[in-house]
Scaffold this motif. Structure first.
Motif, PDB file in Angstrom:
ATOM      1  N   THR A 159       0.832  -1.189   0.000  1.00 27.12           N
ATOM      2  CA  THR A 159       0.000   0.000   0.000  1.00 27.12           C
ATOM      3  C   THR A 159       0.865   1.237   0.000  1.00 27.12           C
ATOM      4  N   THR A 180      -8.003  -2.794  -8.335  1.00 29.24           N
ATOM      5  CA  THR A 180      -8.690  -2.098  -7.257  1.00 29.24           C
ATOM      6  C   THR A 180      -9.691  -2.988  -6.534  1.00 29.24           C
ATOM      7  N   THR A 216      -9.683  -0.158  -1.486  1.00 27.59           N
ATOM      8  CA  THR A 216      -8.744   0.827  -2.043  1.00 27.59           C
ATOM      9  C   THR A 216      -9.437   1.823  -2.972  1.00 27.59           C
TER      10      THR A 216
END
Length: 254
Positions: free
Chosen positions: A2, A114, A118
């Motif tokens: 991330t 995705t 997120t």
């Protein structure tokens, strides 16, 4: 992996750059949320590596996958980690991380795989940053269709602003992008050929090996048939010679 909080990029001019600034290569986070997300990323890497090598070698393309991209010298927290990115016109070879001001090129295409978790970062924060950095195309693929019902959404930079891509066509790569169940399929626009992922390559390899084995068996069978024909011919010649010899014995010349 991330990304930390992203902010607007400051000027990229390299002035008074501190050579001792540490730029990490990893934050210790997992590659992706689910098995499906990981599989899509791996498949993209396999497909794009082959395609870029075959069709864009003269433009010196490289692939980044889940690696930190730093966009502001002296500010190691200003970074992002695209799931997959294509960059043209830079030196070949692998990198632990990528510093835009050193390389002199921003990614031309970025893919983010995705999810609902997120969504905010991918649709707002990263989109705004990629737009400001000048990333020509930005693609979002939602394998689980958690927040993108059509699974695929793309943006193209037009006059420094992102506009939606409505036909699934990547102008930069010359590829048509289409959801395929929970995978992302890529097709060459010039030939219509579907790019092969690892499973497709394995199937192709098995088919090639089977064809080679079949051809080998055919050659062996042909060789065996030729040898059998030769032996029959020799046996026939020997039988004929024997018959001629007997005829001469029975009918000696006068």
């Amino acid at each position: 992996m991330t990304s930390p909080a992203l902010s607007s990029p400051p000027t990229l001019a390299v002035q008074n750059h501190d050579a001792d600034v540490f730029y990490p290569t990893s934050d210790g986070e997992p590659l992706a949320e689910t098995y499906d997300h990981v599989q899509v990323i791996f498949a993209l890497i396999v497909m794009l590596e082959q395609y870029l090598e075959q069709c864009f070698r003269d433009r010196s393309p490289i692939l980044l996958a889940n690696q930190f991209v730093y966009y502001a010298p002296n500010f190691p927290r200003l970074r992002f980690a695209p799931d997959t990115a294509v960059i043209f016109g830079v030196a070949p070879g692998a990198r632990n991380n990528y510093k835009i001001w050193e390389e002199g090129a921003v990614p031309s295409v970025i893919f983010e795989i995705t999810s609902a978790g997120t969504r905010r970062e991918d649709q707002r924060t990263k989109k705004e940053l990629y737009e400001k950095l000048g990333v020509a195309e930005y693609w979002l693929f939602d394998p689980m269709a958690e927040w993108i019902p059509e699974q695929l959404r793309g943006y193209r930079l037009v006059e420094e602003r992102y506009v939606p891509i409505v036909d699934g066509y990547s102008q930069v790569l010359g590829l048509d992008l289409k959801p395929d169940d929970r995978r992302l399929a890529l097709y060459r626009r010039d030939t219509g050929e579907k790019l092969l992922d690892s499973r497709g390559l394995a199937d192709q390899l098995r088919a090639t090996q089977a064809q080679i084995e079949a051809e080998r068996q055919q050659r062996e069978a042909a060789q065996q048939q030729a040898e059998a024909d030769r032996q029959r011919a020799e046996a026939a010649e020997a039988r004929l010679a024997e018959l001629l010899a007997r005829l001469e014995e029975q009918n000696p010349p006068k």
